[in-house]
Scaffold this active site. Sequence first.
Site, PDB file in Angstrom:
ATOM      1  N   ASP A 167      45.823  33.696  38.277  1.00 55.56           N
ATOM      2  CA  ASP A 167      44.720  32.968  38.880  1.00 55.56           C
ATOM      3  C   ASP A 167      45.138  31.536  39.227  1.00 55.56           C
ATOM      4  O   ASP A 167      45.848  30.877  38.447  1.00 55.56           O
ATOM      5  CB  ASP A 167      43.553  32.948  37.885  1.00 55.56           C
ATOM      6  N   GLU A 223      48.004  34.130  43.013  1.00 57.15           N
ATOM      7  CA  GLU A 223      46.905  33.655  43.833  1.00 57.15           C
ATOM      8  C   GLU A 223      47.196  32.182  44.111  1.00 57.15           C
ATOM      9  O   GLU A 223      46.940  31.316  43.283  1.00 57.15           O
ATOM     10  CB  GLU A 223      45.557  33.786  43.123  1.00 57.15           C
TER      11      GLU A 223
END
Length: 562
Positions: free
Chosen positions: A223, A283
């Site tokens: 993330d 990401e």
Amino acid sequence: MTVTVLDSRPIHARDRADASWWRHAVIYQIYPRSFADGDGNGIGDLPGARSRLPYLKALGVDAIWFSPFYRSPQADAGYDVADYRDVDSLFGTLADFEDLLSDANALGLKVIVDLVPNHTSDEHAWFQAALAAGPGSPERERYLFRDGKGAAGQTPPNNWKSVFGGPAWTRVIEPDGTPGQWYLHLFDVKQPDLNWEHPQVRAEFLDIIDFWLARGVAGFRVDVANALVKDQQLPDWDGFVDDDPRPTSDSPMWDKDGVHEIYRSWRALLNSYDNPERIMCAESWVNPPERGALYLREDEFHQAFNFDFLECAWRARDLRDVIAKSLHVNDAVDATTTWVLSNHDVVRHTSRLGLPVGPRRPNGIGADDPQPDARLGLRRAKAATLLMLGLPGSAYIYQGEELGLPDHTALPGEVRQDPTFMRTEGKEKGRDGCRIPLPWNATQPALGFSATGRTWLPQPPEYAALAADAQEDVAGSTLEFYRAAIGLRRDRALGLGSLAEVTSYGADVVAYVNGGAADTLVLVNLGADSVSLPDGAQVLLSSDALSPDGSVPTDTAVWARL
């Protein structure tokens, strides 16, 4: 337009014959709370997901990525982690995960889990210890606590804004009951940012990674991988505007070069495991593309989502440019390109492509916003998917896109749960619309998502006709289209193929020859007029019906054997 001879120019070489699984895999994202509910409380869970693994096997994907299921107060749907080594009771138990992993492996499906390293929950033991210990303590050094400005420290340390809206700083009440220091949270107030300059933080995450690798996961989706390292001077920044043209690395909080040292240490740990090879997918919302390629050097990430492709306008020129540029910069570091069109953070591409071409995509859609053209959106979405799956590299599919699900664009404010909606006082609708529980059975309670009929977010009426059982074995359904596309992609080795851009067509056509197991024409017509396939081409799959004369109408994609 009629084309008899295909003129083309090579833009990508064929991948090596022994390419690792992840270089050409199709990976399916499960957002656990919305996938399948096993206990009837209206929230998806691991037992529910386990029961649907045969469906994913039949879809033809190679691996599954699970969004977070860790112990969490769920302020941001699990991206606020209180314990990285345990499963939240909302989703089941660690034993439930191990059972799911065993079943997935038996079906030949690899399992990737989410890792959230930029921040913890404010209920994490470390943050609670930091609050109790007070200013200047070792416990606070693991986060980014700072004194405020002004005579009484009443002003935040700088002007940084939260991604979710509002300031990125919150002031705490000290153990003696007085207002005290401020802590940084680039996201929600309940997501304090970690200090990645601290050796304990680095050691802790290596141990967390090892914990899950030892249990057999195939890797991690990381993330906000571009956010861990901040300029330690924490200067003010004036770049909080949409479409900022400057490189992301110019900011004091995004895409700093120091992140790469962290990821090299993680890659070394992953490389110590094999059979299967373990991977990381970043990401990383960064620009320009050359910055993104730095995350994909051979000693860092294996994959990084191609958000430039996801964000690309539905224009032929734009698509050709982003595909060529992506392949060029990633090939320069011998990296695969990882294509994606939807995920849990953006309006589903079925809805997004039903909006006017050109304006920036919205952060959620509400009932009072301009509504997508549902028929046009699905037509373009299927064409975009066939283009994506026809490109060399890996690809990610977000749960429900194989059913053609749109966003729920009429959610009332009182049921919305995305912190973006709350922190912007409804100005930004946020991501709830793309996170609606899936429809499995058109006639059952909650459309088969939950036996009790409970759902944590309401399903729109149009989901009934799109339920999985209503599309199973139905010729022309979106589900059968996805199954056929994924199967053909594997059979024709499109993920490993070379790519040549076809230049014979006009400006409104995107066309390539993918040199996988055999040459495959991948063509999308974005123009108003139909275009003809070359003489002798045999259609393998089309995203929509062809014209009676066999030509390709607007907003339609085709794979053809040459």
